[in-house]
Design a protein around this motif. Structure first.
Motif, short mmCIF file in Angstrom:
data_model
loop_
_atom_site.label_atom_id
_atom_site.label_comp_id
_atom_site.label_asym_id
_atom_site.label_seq_id
_atom_site.Cartn_x
_atom_site.Cartn_y
_atom_site.Cartn_z
N PHE A 106 -2.55 2.65 8.86
CA PHE A 106 -3.05 2.50 7.49
C PHE A 106 -3.00 1.04 7.05
O PHE A 106 -3.86 0.60 6.29
CB PHE A 106 -2.26 3.37 6.52
N ALA A 107 -2.00 0.29 7.50
CA ALA A 107 -1.93 -1.14 7.15
C ALA A 107 -3.18 -1.85 7.65
O ALA A 107 -3.72 -2.72 6.97
CB ALA A 107 -0.67 -1.78 7.75
N ARG A 108 -3.65 -1.47 8.82
CA ARG A 108 -4.85 -2.11 9.41
C ARG A 108 -6.14 -1.62 8.78
O ARG A 108 -7.04 -2.39 8.49
CB ARG A 108 -4.91 -1.81 10.90
N GLY A 109 -6.25 -0.29 8.60
CA GLY A 109 -7.54 0.28 8.23
C GLY A 109 -7.64 0.85 6.84
O GLY A 109 -8.72 1.25 6.43
N GLY A 110 -6.54 0.91 6.12
CA GLY A 110 -6.57 1.51 4.80
C GLY A 110 -6.66 3.02 4.87
O GLY A 110 -6.74 3.61 5.95
N TYR A 111 -6.62 3.64 3.71
CA TYR A 111 -6.64 5.10 3.65
C TYR A 111 -7.96 5.66 4.18
O TYR A 111 -7.97 6.52 5.06
CB TYR A 111 -6.40 5.57 2.22
N ASN A 112 -9.06 5.18 3.66
CA ASN A 112 -10.36 5.73 4.05
C ASN A 112 -10.79 5.30 5.44
O ASN A 112 -11.55 6.00 6.10
CB ASN A 112 -11.43 5.36 3.02
N GLY A 113 -10.32 4.16 5.90
CA GLY A 113 -10.74 3.64 7.20
C GLY A 113 -9.87 4.07 8.38
O GLY A 113 -10.09 3.62 9.49
N THR A 114 -8.89 4.92 8.13
CA THR A 114 -7.98 5.36 9.19
C THR A 114 -8.12 6.86 9.38
O THR A 114 -8.00 7.62 8.42
CB THR A 114 -6.52 5.02 8.82
N SER A 115 -8.36 7.26 10.59
CA SER A 115 -8.47 8.69 10.88
C SER A 115 -7.11 9.24 11.31
O SER A 115 -6.27 8.52 11.86
CB SER A 115 -9.49 8.94 11.99
N THR A 116 -6.92 10.51 11.06
CA THR A 116 -5.69 11.15 11.54
C THR A 116 -5.69 11.23 13.06
O THR A 116 -4.64 11.25 13.68
CB THR A 116 -5.52 12.55 10.93
#
Length: 182
Positions: free
Chosen positions: A18-28
């Protein structure tokens, strides 16, 4: 590995992702892969992506609170203030994920609020308020000191995020203890 140990692994991996991609840019999926578990198993540990993000953001805030409290232990007034400033500066320099996760947390909560989801940020506001209240007590319950300290902290976040070098004029006016560590 126990489920609690796996949850801990997921939180650590989620902070990184999440630090790298943010909430919307990070997949589970990427979080599950980092931990080495399947997505269905991930969702046995956490009910949804939002719960994973909130756990990661709460951990980041709690870790930051812990850095402040450890630095100020046994100190009062100016000594405590400068010890916390130095400790925070070290945290930001040596654990850039904490800074990035903070910034992603603010962005995710703001986006959720703008979309009408006011529950998303509730626990994160509570975690931030706990940190603020602890800092306030350490600084002698002085509103001006607390506000100034936190304002400098946000300015540190901004300047560090933007990559201002330590010798840039943007850093002038800081406590010496809050100056960037090379």
């Amino acid at each position: 590995m126990s489920a609690e140990e796996r949850r801990e692994s997921v939180v650590r991996a989620a902070i990184t992702e999440f630090a790298r991609g943010g909430y919307n840019g990070t997949s589970t999926e990427v979080i599950a892969r980092r931990v080495g578990v399947s997505q269905p198993y991930l969702f046995r540990l956490f009910p949804n992506k939002q719960a994973i993000f909130i756990a990661a953001a709460e951990r980041c805030l709690e870790d930051t609170r812990g850095v402040f409290m450890t630095a100020a232990e046994g100190l009062e007034g100016e000594e405590a203030l400068h010890a916390m400033a130095r400790a925070y500066q070290r945290l930001i320099v040596h654990d850039g994920e904490k800074l990035m996760m903070q910034m992603q947390t603010y962005a995710a909560v703001a986006a959720a609020e703008a979309a009408g989801n006011h529950e998303f940020g509730e626990s994160l506001r509570a975690a931030w308020a706990r940190m603020r209240d602890d800092i306030h007590i350490v600084l002698g319950a002085d509103e001006n000191e607390t506000t100034t300290f936190l304002a400098f902290g946000m300015l540190v976040n901004t300047l560090a995020s933007l990559g201002f070098p330590a010798d840039h004029r943007a850093w002038s006016g800081f406590y010496d203890s809050a100056m960037p560590v090379e």
